[in-house]
Design an enzyme around this catalytic site. Structure first.
Site, PDB file in Angstrom:
ATOM      1  N   CYS A 123     -13.249   0.966 -15.195  1.00 11.47           N
ATOM      2  CA  CYS A 123     -13.650   2.365 -15.080  1.00 11.47           C
ATOM      3  C   CYS A 123     -12.429   3.280 -15.118  1.00 11.47           C
ATOM      4  CB  CYS A 123     -14.450   2.561 -13.789  1.00 11.47           C
ATOM      5  SG  CYS A 123     -15.422   4.067 -13.741  1.00 11.47           S
TER       6      CYS A 123
ATOM      7  N   CYS B 115     -19.255  -3.410 -17.526  1.00 11.52           N
ATOM      8  CA  CYS B 115     -19.275  -2.953 -16.131  1.00 11.52           C
ATOM      9  C   CYS B 115     -20.515  -3.477 -15.394  1.00 11.52           C
ATOM     10  CB  CYS B 115     -19.260  -1.430 -16.077  1.00 11.52           C
ATOM     11  SG  CYS B 115     -19.238  -0.799 -14.385  1.00 11.52           S
TER      12      CYS B 115
ATOM     13  N   CYS C 249     -17.761   0.444 -20.357  1.00 12.10           N
ATOM     14  CA  CYS C 249     -19.077   0.388 -19.714  1.00 12.10           C
ATOM     15  C   CYS C 249     -19.876  -0.860 -20.096  1.00 12.10           C
ATOM     16  CB  CYS C 249     -19.873   1.644 -20.046  1.00 12.10           C
ATOM     17  SG  CYS C 249     -19.070   3.161 -19.470  1.00 12.10           S
TER      18      CYS C 249
ATOM     19  N   GLU D  47       0.825  -1.211   0.000  1.00 12.05           N
ATOM     20  CA  GLU D  47       0.000   0.000   0.000  1.00 12.05           C
ATOM     21  C   GLU D  47       0.858   1.259   0.000  1.00 12.05           C
ATOM     22  OE1 GLU D  47      -3.086   0.210  -0.603  1.00 12.05           O
ATOM     23  OE2 GLU D  47      -3.350  -1.949  -0.643  1.00 12.05           O
TER      24      GLU D  47
ATOM     25  N   CYS E 137     -25.469   3.496 -13.336  1.00  7.09           N
ATOM     26  CA  CYS E 137     -24.413   4.518 -13.367  1.00  7.09           C
ATOM     27  C   CYS E 137     -24.914   5.830 -13.971  1.00  7.09           C
ATOM     28  CB  CYS E 137     -23.210   4.009 -14.155  1.00  7.09           C
ATOM     29  SG  CYS E 137     -21.884   5.215 -14.320  1.00  7.09           S
TER      30      CYS E 137
END
Length: 346
Positions: free
Chosen positions: A193, A202, A199, A36, A208
């Site tokens: 995305c 998705c 899309c 991270e 959305c």
DNA sequence: AATACGGGGAG
DNA sequence: CTCCCAGTATT
């Protein structure tokens, strides 16, 4: 978009279509934490090699805490944002000294580690400890601003606050799904995305806002443009035998804590400094080198020089050292400085 | 609320 | 070329 539907769809999508082979997809909090930190403002492809090399040398938090910060910086060299490396080492010492070598489980406690903000703390808490805490990184901001039609630059305080609240509200009720959920947020933002959203594949498309209104290209609202200033510096490549003169940069500021070449405002200042170090020759400058940062552009004029005999005094007072060129290349160096030293070998 | 902080990948 | 990346700390 219904709130419970979001988490359910995302978890299902992640299990079938998400990424499952990234090396930090483990439950060891040390490995999660390390990844991270490395991934802060840094792309996955850039991190992979550094992560593997780092783990080989520091397989656990104890080995990292026992190391010198110089060695940590050397392994970080080229990755950028060097305060991350300094904070990483500091945090490792904290984990060993204050937590008996075990990472705290709660997000709030994790957040007290230097270099660990809310999003990173949430990532560790959810991945390693299945805590119901939400991340909010670039991926999530992209997904949420589009999915829920939130305009305004996410760096803006009000927008960011709204996004945190929304992200919290979307968390799955069942904590056992947190790993897949958090990974799903990142994977959806990274693989579907993105700049050119896919899309059609998705899982959120039917709910959305951006997809429905044809606004995926304008969300999230881009950062306001600003002119980047240009700065100039002269860097001295002073050689004495097979050694090069390097100086330790201050812990804060650009390239904090790294070894680097001495810098001057102009060639006159360089000549004056060089003359005090002993007798030798300043050679013709190399072509200028441009280095671009987020907030300014740096034009470097590299000036090679040969010092034949050292002055009795002067050298010792400065914060630098003569280092064999080969050895210098293994230290923590700014990327453009490393390039210059490599050029010196040829 | 703004700014500082690296380097590189992707389009 | 431009944009921005699994953000945080400081001012």
């Amino acid at each position: 978009m219904l709130q419970d539907s979001f988490a359910t769809r995302l978890v299902a999508w992640q299990k079938q279509h998400g990424r499952h082979d990234l090396p930090w997809q483990v439950s060891d909090p040390y490995r999660v934490w390390l990844s991270e930190i490395m991934l802060q403002q840094t792309q996955v492809t850039a991190v992979l090699e550094y992560y593997a090399r780092f783990l080989l040398r520091f397989p656990d938090v104890a080995s990292l805490a026992a190391a010198s910060v110089d060695e940590v910086l050397a392994l970080w060299s080229g990755l950028g944002y060097y305060s991350r490396a300094r904070n990483l080492h500091k945090a490792a010492v904290m984990v060993v000294d204050e937590f008996g070598g075990h990472f705290p489980v709660q997000r709030e406690a994790l957040q007290r580690l230097p270099g660990v903000g809310r999003s990173t703390a949430a990532a560790i808490a959810s991945f390693a400890f299945a805590q119901r805490e939400t991340i909010l990184d670039g991926n999530v901001k992209r997904v949420l601003t589009r999915c829920f039609g939130i305009a305004g630059f996410p760096g803006e305080k009000a927008v960011e606050k709204q996004l945190w609240a929304l992200a919290e509200a979307l968390l799955p009720a069942d904590s056992s799904q947190m790993t897949a959920y958090t990974q799903g947020l990142m994977d959806l933002g990274a693989t579907v995305c993105g700049r050119k959203p896919a899309c059609t594949v998705c899982p959120m498309v039917d709910g959305c806002v951006a997809a429905r209104q044809g606004r995926t290209h304008e969300l999230p609202t881009p950062r306001p443009k600003k002119a980047v200033p240009t700065r100039h510096t002269v860097m001295l490549l002073a050689q004495h035998g097979d050694r090069i003169w390097l100086e330790r940069r201050p812990p804060s500021g650009i390239w904090g804590g790294l070894l680097s070449l001495p810098e001057f405002a102009d060639s006159m200042a360089l000549e004056a400094w060089f003359a005090r170090q002993g007798s030798g020759d300043v050679l013709p400058s190399w072509p200028e080198l441009e280095h671009v940062f987020t907030h300014y552009r740096l034009i470097i004029t590299p000036v090679p020089a040969r010092l034949d005999t050292l002055a009795a005094t002067g050298v010792q007072e400065s914060a630098g050292q003569w280092i064999p060129l080969q050895q210098a290349l293994e230290a923590g160096l700014p990327a453009p400085v490393k390039r210059l030293l490599q050029r010196l070998l040829a």
